[in-house]
Design a protein around this motif. Sequence first.
Motif, PDB file in Angstrom:
ATOM      1  N   PRO A  19       0.747  -1.095  -0.016  1.00  0.00           N
ATOM      2  CA  PRO A  19      -0.066   0.056  -0.153  1.00  0.00           C
ATOM      3  C   PRO A  19       0.919   1.263   0.004  1.00  0.00           C
ATOM      4  O   PRO A  19       0.615   2.600  -0.909  1.00  0.00           O
ATOM      5  CB  PRO A  19      -0.967  -0.044   1.323  1.00  0.00           C
ATOM      6  N   THR A  20       2.079   0.876   0.559  1.00  0.00           N
ATOM      7  CA  THR A  20       2.707   2.453   0.750  1.00  0.00           C
ATOM      8  C   THR A  20       3.230   3.046  -0.942  1.00  0.00           C
ATOM      9  O   THR A  20       3.422   3.673  -0.956  1.00  0.00           O
ATOM     10  CB  THR A  20       3.983   2.064   1.557  1.00  0.00           C
ATOM     11  N   ILE A  21       3.843   2.192  -1.637  1.00  0.00           N
ATOM     12  CA  ILE A  21       3.791   2.173  -3.259  1.00  0.00           C
ATOM     13  C   ILE A  21       2.535   2.727  -4.049  1.00  0.00           C
ATOM     14  O   ILE A  21       2.890   3.338  -4.679  1.00  0.00           O
ATOM     15  CB  ILE A  21       4.590   0.623  -4.037  1.00  0.00           C
ATOM     16  N   VAL A  22       1.457   2.551  -3.710  1.00  0.00           N
ATOM     17  CA  VAL A  22       0.719   2.511  -4.280  1.00  0.00           C
ATOM     18  C   VAL A  22      -0.061   4.098  -3.751  1.00  0.00           C
ATOM     19  O   VAL A  22      -0.129   4.608  -5.061  1.00  0.00           O
ATOM     20  CB  VAL A  22      -0.072   1.912  -4.160  1.00  0.00           C
ATOM     21  N   TRP A  23      -0.410   4.203  -3.137  1.00  0.00           N
ATOM     22  CA  TRP A  23      -0.557   4.707  -2.421  1.00  0.00           C
ATOM     23  C   TRP A  23      -0.236   5.856  -2.363  1.00  0.00           C
ATOM     24  O   TRP A  23      -0.002   7.439  -2.352  1.00  0.00           O
ATOM     25  CB  TRP A  23      -1.206   4.852  -1.153  1.00  0.00           C
ATOM     26  N   GLY A  24       1.823   6.080  -2.106  1.00  0.00           N
ATOM     27  CA  GLY A  24       2.655   6.716  -2.562  1.00  0.00           C
ATOM     28  C   GLY A  24       2.379   7.649  -3.359  1.00  0.00           C
ATOM     29  O   GLY A  24       2.911   8.734  -3.622  1.00  0.00           O
ATOM     30  N   LEU A  25       2.344   6.742  -4.406  1.00  0.00           N
ATOM     31  CA  LEU A  25       2.193   6.638  -6.260  1.00  0.00           C
ATOM     32  C   LEU A  25       0.703   8.618  -5.981  1.00  0.00           C
ATOM     33  O   LEU A  25       1.063   8.875  -6.564  1.00  0.00           O
ATOM     34  CB  LEU A  25       2.401   6.012  -6.917  1.00  0.00           C
ATOM     35  N   ILE A  26      -0.048   7.202  -5.992  1.00  0.00           N
ATOM     36  CA  ILE A  26      -1.307   8.388  -6.221  1.00  0.00           C
ATOM     37  C   ILE A  26      -1.401   9.648  -5.607  1.00  0.00           C
ATOM     38  O   ILE A  26      -1.370  11.218  -6.440  1.00  0.00           O
ATOM     39  CB  ILE A  26      -2.330   7.246  -5.713  1.00  0.00           C
ATOM     40  N   ALA A  27      -0.375   9.854  -4.613  1.00  0.00           N
ATOM     41  CA  ALA A  27      -0.098  11.159  -3.739  1.00  0.00           C
ATOM     42  C   ALA A  27       0.504  12.203  -3.957  1.00  0.00           C
ATOM     43  O   ALA A  27       0.829  13.545  -4.795  1.00  0.00           O
ATOM     44  CB  ALA A  27      -0.298  10.594  -1.957  1.00  0.00           C
ATOM     45  N   SER A  28       1.717  11.475  -4.654  1.00  0.00           N
ATOM     46  CA  SER A  28       2.924  12.229  -5.279  1.00  0.00           C
ATOM     47  C   SER A  28       2.751  12.826  -6.362  1.00  0.00           C
ATOM     48  O   SER A  28       3.299  13.744  -7.288  1.00  0.00           O
ATOM     49  CB  SER A  28       4.020  11.603  -5.338  1.00  0.00           C
ATOM     50  N   LEU A  29       1.974  12.148  -7.341  1.00  0.00           N
ATOM     51  CA  LEU A  29       1.023  12.660  -8.563  1.00  0.00           C
ATOM     52  C   LEU A  29       0.472  14.334  -8.226  1.00  0.00           C
ATOM     53  O   LEU A  29       0.917  14.749  -9.308  1.00  0.00           O
ATOM     54  CB  LEU A  29       0.304  11.498  -9.016  1.00  0.00           C
ATOM     55  N   PHE A  30       0.257  14.088  -7.424  1.00  0.00           N
ATOM     56  CA  PHE A  30      -0.793  15.214  -7.318  1.00  0.00           C
ATOM     57  C   PHE A  30       0.464  16.346  -6.964  1.00  0.00           C
ATOM     58  O   PHE A  30       0.011  17.997  -7.453  1.00  0.00           O
ATOM     59  CB  PHE A  30      -1.510  14.994  -5.589  1.00  0.00           C
ATOM     60  N   ILE A  31       1.598  16.057  -5.872  1.00  0.00           N
ATOM     61  CA  ILE A  31       2.202  16.999  -5.410  1.00  0.00           C
ATOM     62  C   ILE A  31       3.374  17.231  -6.986  1.00  0.00           C
ATOM     63  O   ILE A  31       3.638  18.435  -7.494  1.00  0.00           O
ATOM     64  CB  ILE A  31       3.317  16.185  -4.588  1.00  0.00           C
ATOM     65  N   ALA A  32       4.047  16.032  -7.237  1.00  0.00           N
ATOM     66  CA  ALA A  32       4.110  16.428  -8.566  1.00  0.00           C
ATOM     67  C   ALA A  32       3.656  18.046  -9.573  1.00  0.00           C
ATOM     68  O   ALA A  32       4.171  18.695  -9.955  1.00  0.00           O
ATOM     69  CB  ALA A  32       4.759  15.182  -9.539  1.00  0.00           C
ATOM     70  N   ASN A  33       1.838  17.497  -9.854  1.00  0.00           N
ATOM     71  CA  ASN A  33       1.553  18.251 -10.013  1.00  0.00           C
ATOM     72  C   ASN A  33       1.487  20.198 -10.382  1.00  0.00           C
ATOM     73  O   ASN A  33       1.074  21.197 -10.952  1.00  0.00           O
ATOM     74  CB  ASN A  33       0.442  17.928 -10.920  1.00  0.00           C
ATOM     75  N   LEU A  34       1.145  19.794  -8.644  1.00  0.00           N
ATOM     76  CA  LEU A  34       1.650  21.207  -8.340  1.00  0.00           C
ATOM     77  C   LEU A  34       3.011  21.691  -8.806  1.00  0.00           C
ATOM     78  O   LEU A  34       3.344  22.903  -9.259  1.00  0.00           O
ATOM     79  CB  LEU A  34       1.064  21.198  -6.735  1.00  0.00           C
ATOM     80  N   MET A  35       4.189  20.577  -8.134  1.00  0.00           N
ATOM     81  CA  MET A  35       5.349  21.585  -8.321  1.00  0.00           C
ATOM     82  C   MET A  35       5.311  21.740  -9.910  1.00  0.00           C
ATOM     83  O   MET A  35       5.777  22.855 -10.041  1.00  0.00           O
ATOM     84  CB  MET A  35       6.026  20.250  -8.154  1.00  0.00           C
ATOM     85  N   LEU A  36       4.696  20.939 -10.802  1.00  0.00           N
ATOM     86  CA  LEU A  36       5.302  21.718 -12.291  1.00  0.00           C
ATOM     87  C   LEU A  36       4.121  22.244 -12.665  1.00  0.00           C
ATOM     88  O   LEU A  36       4.609  23.914 -13.009  1.00  0.00           O
ATOM     89  CB  LEU A  36       4.294  20.397 -13.046  1.00  0.00           C
ATOM     90  N   LEU A  37       3.372  23.440 -12.169  1.00  0.00           N
ATOM     91  CA  LEU A  37       2.607  24.447 -12.536  1.00  0.00           C
ATOM     92  C   LEU A  37       3.289  25.617 -11.272  1.00  0.00           C
ATOM     93  O   LEU A  37       3.642  25.988 -12.677  1.00  0.00           O
ATOM     94  CB  LEU A  37       1.129  24.430 -11.639  1.00  0.00           C
ATOM     95  N   PHE A  38       3.815  25.747 -10.780  1.00  0.00           N
ATOM     96  CA  PHE A  38       4.772  26.545  -9.702  1.00  0.00           C
ATOM     97  C   PHE A  38       5.797  26.701 -10.478  1.00  0.00           C
ATOM     98  O   PHE A  38       6.117  27.680 -10.804  1.00  0.00           O
ATOM     99  CB  PHE A  38       4.081  26.158  -8.489  1.00  0.00           C
ATOM    100  N   MET A  39       6.529  26.043 -11.227  1.00  0.00           N
ATOM    101  CA  MET A  39       7.674  25.387 -11.654  1.00  0.00           C
ATOM    102  C   MET A  39       7.762  26.317 -13.643  1.00  0.00           C
ATOM    103  O   MET A  39       8.196  26.448 -13.694  1.00  0.00           O
ATOM    104  CB  MET A  39       8.388  24.447 -12.472  1.00  0.00           C
ATOM    105  N   ASN A  40       7.057  25.786 -14.128  1.00  0.00           N
ATOM    106  CA  ASN A  40       5.934  26.050 -15.665  1.00  0.00           C
ATOM    107  C   ASN A  40       5.483  27.782 -15.422  1.00  0.00           C
ATOM    108  O   ASN A  40       6.496  28.704 -16.380  1.00  0.00           O
ATOM    109  CB  ASN A  40       5.649  25.562 -16.018  1.00  0.00           C
ATOM    110  N   ILE A  41       4.750  28.529 -14.563  1.00  0.00           N
ATOM    111  CA  ILE A  41       4.937  29.044 -14.827  1.00  0.00           C
ATOM    112  C   ILE A  41       5.731  30.392 -14.301  1.00  0.00           C
ATOM    113  O   ILE A  41       5.179  31.563 -15.245  1.00  0.00           O
ATOM    114  CB  ILE A  41       3.062  29.572 -13.530  1.00  0.00           C
TER     115      ILE A  41
END
Length: 506
Positions: free
Chosen positions: A359-381
């Motif tokens: 469960p740590t792999i699956v749910w850690g990945l799902i949570a990190s996808l949201f965090i990575a998208n936030l990072m990408l938004l604040f990185m790209n703008i």
Amino acid sequence: MSNILDSLSIGFGVAFSALNLLVAALGAFMGTIVGVLPGLGPINGVAMLVPIAFAMQLPPETALILLAAVYVGAEYGGRISSILINVPGEAAAVMTTLDGYPLARQGLASVALSISAWASFIGSTIAVIGVLALAPLLANWAMAFGPAEYFVLMVFAFVALTSLLGEQPIKGAISALIGLAISTIGVDANSGVYRYTFDAPSLSDGLDFVVIVIGLFAISEMLQMLEKLLTGHSISIPHSHRKIFSLKEIIFTWWATLRAGISGFLIGILPGAGASVASAVAYANEKKLTESKDPSAKFGQGDLRGLVAPEAANNAAATGSFIPMLTLGVPGSGTTAVMMGALTLYNITPGPALFEQQPTIVWGLIASLFIANLMLLFMNIPLVGVFASMLRIPPWILVPGILSISFIGVYALNSTSFDLFAVVIVGAIGYALRKFNVPLAPMVLGVVLGNMMEQNLRRALSISNGDIHILFESTICIVLWILALGVLIIPPILRRLMSAKNAPAN
């Protein structure tokens, strides 16, 4: 619901560790760079990092977070060169060129870059929510797609492309057929027969997608720029003082972004369909829907809705492709297939048991996808101005620079001079097609999907012992055929009704 929230709390606990946050940020940045460079693409970017991640002895959840961040980052980055220089960074960004580049030519490069980053974030967020809430259910639905259903889905994608062709559907159809023909070059995987190679050993593996896309877009675009320079025309691009989108533009494109994000996610969960299909279908459907309601829409000439639709769709599809990988052990795309290989290095087998056993792999990945998208938004703008400043480079530097990068990228594929000659020939053909106003997007889609269409058609006919009725038997096939027919018939009828309604009374 409480189980999902408990699992998600575990996931965010994993994702918010210092190491995983650092890895997600690094992967997002590297993915953006990979997406910008034509020829690399998310598959190559992820594949290059797999041995590095394993050699560094990263924990499996950290390695997967790194690879996932590179994947979604590459989907973000592909839009940058598409908008600025009309060269798709990767296959899914082809549709972005249709309205992104015209916007840049109108002096709205910064606006186009910033609002496309926003659309990418919304599309990915929709998909993360979908993965979180509907993964098991949608994975079972995706399994209902067999070879016949996949073939009809791709037929629907091509039919939907008629919306890209404006008033010249015949030219667009010819373009798509040329792309399909190019996809058949090389050794037939089933029979071993050489097809259309003209006894040239270099064609035994076919023409690489990078050669096609750089030739059709980069080389032909540079030839057009050189033509304008030689004839005394200016090729300067106006600059915009505005560096970011406005609230009015967000509201204007909101429903297009939302629709494309949902459709992209649903297509993304189909194993093998990929972001290229999702972006093409989203753009085509949005154009049909918008022009039926708003005849003044300028898709293909710099319409913001035509920019956000493929961007939201391809990012949603990329995130959605994790569903079949995690729940069924079936790769949803070429990139997730590489990621599955990375998991096997850690003796982890993706599939239904993964949610309970790791469960740590699956749910850690799902949570990190949201965090990575936030990072990408604040990185790209904030970097919008930096990216847009590329357009201020004088043509006498820009043209040779782009050509040099293009040739280096092509030569790096196989280190053969044949690819260099091929990209020049493809570029000349693309230049000629542009002179005759033949759209290039259907050709690229034909190259991308041709092999997949052929293989699924062969499998379907093999299952039915050659009976073509298998393409019309299942409910999914029937629905897709009806949708394809509707896409062909309904828009012309609506246009005629609108014309009749707006015609002055005698």
